[in-house]
Design a protein around this motif. Structure first.
Motif, PDB file in Angstrom:
ATOM      1  N   GLU A  46      40.988  32.784  31.790  1.00  0.00           N
ATOM      2  CA  GLU A  46      40.585  34.210  32.270  1.00  0.00           C
ATOM      3  C   GLU A  46      40.324  35.295  31.353  1.00  0.00           C
ATOM      4  N   GLU A  47      40.916  35.434  30.346  1.00  0.00           N
ATOM      5  CA  GLU A  47      40.708  36.501  29.498  1.00  0.00           C
ATOM      6  C   GLU A  47      39.292  36.144  28.539  1.00  0.00           C
ATOM      7  N   GLU A  71      42.254  41.952  33.895  1.00  0.00           N
ATOM      8  CA  GLU A  71      41.951  43.459  33.835  1.00  0.00           C
ATOM      9  C   GLU A  71      41.340  44.205  32.723  1.00  0.00           C
ATOM     10  N   SER A  72      41.536  43.698  31.360  1.00  0.00           N
ATOM     11  CA  SER A  72      41.190  44.431  30.548  1.00  0.00           C
ATOM     12  C   SER A  72      39.699  44.174  30.284  1.00  0.00           C
ATOM     13  N   THR A  73      39.062  43.186  31.099  1.00  0.00           N
ATOM     14  CA  THR A  73      37.861  43.128  30.711  1.00  0.00           C
ATOM     15  C   THR A  73      36.936  43.317  32.233  1.00  0.00           C
ATOM     16  N   ALA A  74      37.453  44.318  32.988  1.00  0.00           N
ATOM     17  CA  ALA A  74      36.939  44.659  34.300  1.00  0.00           C
ATOM     18  C   ALA A  74      35.767  45.311  34.276  1.00  0.00           C
ATOM     19  N   HIS A 113      29.501  44.512  34.889  1.00  0.00           N
ATOM     20  CA  HIS A 113      28.150  44.498  34.151  1.00  0.00           C
ATOM     21  C   HIS A 113      27.651  43.164  34.461  1.00  0.00           C
ATOM     22  N   LEU A 114      28.342  42.030  34.028  1.00  0.00           N
ATOM     23  CA  LEU A 114      27.898  40.573  34.634  1.00  0.00           C
ATOM     24  C   LEU A 114      27.333  40.635  35.906  1.00  0.00           C
TER      25      LEU A 114
END
Length: 607
Positions: free
Chosen positions: A561-562, A568-571, A576-577
């Motif tokens: 997931e990371e 949440e840290s890469t929301a 953007h993706l």
């Protein structure tokens, strides 16, 4: 002697108003003699108070082995006191002269019994067995003031061990010694309850006695506690009729009650006791491994328990008790932990099914993903409401069978719940399923509603791959499936390249988009998924029990997931993706429309 047993004598009578013995009003004697007699009568005062407190114990206690053990231990101490009185009476009768022993000698002889009885009374009052209108003696009151806790109500059976353990560290040596001896007697039924839990996962019918409790009172797992093998004996094994029960058994069926946990059992040890009992319950009721539990575990465990019972003499202090229980749990965990891991890995094929999920739900099986996209692409371009589950399922099974050449690498084991004559390929395909999610947007396409499922509801592996884990897998599938959709959209764009009037610029733009998607596919497949899988394999090999297996699988999902930008840290990066993917899909739709609106797109912003 009569007064010392709580009765009235010829000269000294009990006064209910003052709660003490007094001389008859019609008698006169020297003040010193009267004071000496009343001091000796303190034996009777303490004895009566102890009897009243023990009656209070019997009144408030349920039929539990711990309460009965405490009452039996107190009766034994009273029996010792009566033996001392009988010895004194025998000395008087043997001399034939009542004046051969003076009151001063009796007073000197009574000092040790008074201290012992006062210690017992202090313990009873500290446990909350305080009958109405009781007036503790001076010695008992002084001992009570040294306690760092007080109870306004009687302790429950499960709190007796902890309370006695606390009293064994009292500053008064008489109280601490008496509490230590009572603890030794009351710890034996607690030890037996612990052995039954660790051996056959039996929680007895005694309420509020053990620090491990069955959360669901309506559950039938504990109905056969009067049988030889306790709660999970033969008649109750069939009560686990679904793997949801197996999941609940491990994750929520049992819990620790801190209130009833003795002080010498810390959190680590209590969790170890809970884990061993749950492992035995899972082996017996879910994994059908009753023969191993009866033969190997029982024999090994009995030898461990017998070796530990020889060290119970002179229990005093935290180190001795903690060492005793720690050694037992360590040996029991060493017996059942690896066995449960072995059953999950080799009998039920945990790693093989996780590999199948990786191939089909995470779309790491590239030929399966390509075949699925090619066969379903046209259908999924339609509105989601028009999808037919049977058609999608047939396409998924066909795509899975088309990649059968690599299915032999899965190594699916011969499962207990596998149908007779079923091949490894059939076992995997039988578990494949499709899911059509409900979407509120009427314009949503089939791509937004379609997902692949891998059913493990009929397998004990549901304990590890539980509903929350499957929810995470669905989220990971949506990301992988979105990437496959975008790659298909780019292929359609390349096929329609001749329709563009700006061929040079379009070729450069398509090249950049293709390079980006190839790099992203390599990143999610190799840099993230492959490394996470290798770490999962290493963690499984080094794990020692089911808890570590579950933790390794949870970490495996979290790392994916990371890396796949779903945390949440890469929301922000994930958003953007999504914008890039949406632009590529929109460009595909532009090429497929008869009237292009290329001005609405600004792909150079992304590439």
């Amino acid at each position: 002697l009569v007064i010392a047993q709580g009765s009235d004598g010829d000269c000294v009578r009990w006064n209910d108003n003052t709660g003490s013995y007094e001389l008859r009003s019609d008698l006169t004697c020297p003040r010193a003699l009267e004071e000496l007699a009343l001091r000796i009568s303190e034996l009777g005062v303490v004895f009566r108070n102890i009897q009243n407190s023990m009656n209070e114990l019997l009144k408030h206690s349920v039929a539990s082995s711990l309460s009965m053990a405490l009452n039996a231990a107190l009766e034994a101490r009273i029996g010792d006191y009566r033996m001392q009185l009988a010895s004194l009476e025998h000395s008087l009768l043997r001399s034939g002269d009542p004046d051969s022993i003076s009151l001063l000698q009796v007073y000197a002889w009574a000092q040790y019994p008074i201290r012992s009885l006062n210690a017992l009374l202090t313990i009873l009052l500290a446990l909350g067995y305080n009958p109405p209108h009781i007036l503790p003696t001076t010695a008992a009151s002084n001992s009570l003031r040294t306690l760092n806790f007080a109870r306004s109500h009687p302790v429950e059976p499960g709190e007796i061990i902890g309370a006695l353990y606390e009293l064994s560290g009292n500053a008064d040596p008489n109280v601490s010694g008496a509490a230590s001896r009572l603890l030794l007697d009351c710890e034996r039924p607690f030890w037996i309850m612990l052995l039954r839990w660790l051996q056959v996962a039996d929680l007895s019918n005694e309420p509020n006695c053990f620090f491990i409790a069955l959360n669901d009172t309506e559950n039938q797992l504990n109905k056969e506690t009067n049988s030889t093998y306790g709660a999970f004996s033969e008649p109750s094994l069939n009560s686990m009729d679904s793997m949801e029960d197996a999941y609940a058994l491990w994750h929520s069926k049992f819990s620790i009650k801190p209130r009833y946990t003795p002080p010498f059992i810390d959190n680590r040890l209590a969790n170890g006791i809970l884990r061993v009992g749950k492992s035995i319950a899972l082996l017996r009721s879910v994994c059908n491994d009753e023969p191993w539990v009866r033969e190997y575990h029982h024999n090994a465990f009995n030898s461990i328990a017998l070796s530990n019972t020889t060290t119970t003499e002179g229990i005093n202090g935290a180190d001795r008790l903690r060492e005793k229980y720690s050694r037992l749990i360590e040996c029991a965990d060493r017996s059942c932990g690896p066995r449960l891991k072995e059953v999950f890995l080799y009998r039920f094929g945990l790693l093989s099914h996780l590999r199948a999920i990786r191939c089909f739900m995470l779309l790491d099986q590239r030929d399966f993903a390509r075949s699925l996209v090619n066969s379903l692409g046209v259908q999924l371009d339609r509105p989601a409401r028009s999808l037919l589950r049977n058609t999608l399922l047939d396409a998924a099974e066909s795509a899975a069978r088309s990649s059968a050449a690599s299915l032999s690498l899965l190594g699916i084991n011969q499962l207990d719940n596998k149908e007779q004559g079923e091949s490894e390929e059939d076992e995997v395909i039988r578990r494949l399923d499709v899911r059509i999610s409900r979407v509120d947007d009427e314009k949503a396409l089939g791509w937004d509603a379609f997902s692949i499922e891998y059913q493990l509801d009929d397998s004990p592996l549901r304990v590890c791959v539980h509903s929350e884990a499957m929810r995470k897998y669905r989220g990971l599938f949506r990301f992988a499936w979105q990437l496959q959709r975008v790659q298909r959209a780019l292929s359609i764009i390349i096929l329609h390249r001749d329709r563009s009037s700006r061929k040079t610029r379009d070729s450069f733009l398509r090249s950049r988009m293709s390079h980006f998607l190839d790099a992203l596919q390599y990143y999610v497949s190799v840099d993230i998924l492959l490394l996470a899988w290798q770490q999962l394999q290493h963690s499984i090999q080094t794990s020692s029990d089911l808890e570590e297996l579950i933790y390794a699988h949870d970490q495996y999902q979290s790392s994916i997931e990371e890396g796949w930008f779903l945390s949440e840290s890469t929301a922000s990066l994930r958003k953007h993706l999504e914008n890039i993917f949406a632009a590529i899909v929109e460009l595909q739709h532009w090429f497929e429309k008869p009237r292009p609106t290329f001005a609405a797109l600004d792909l150079n912003f992304y590439f």
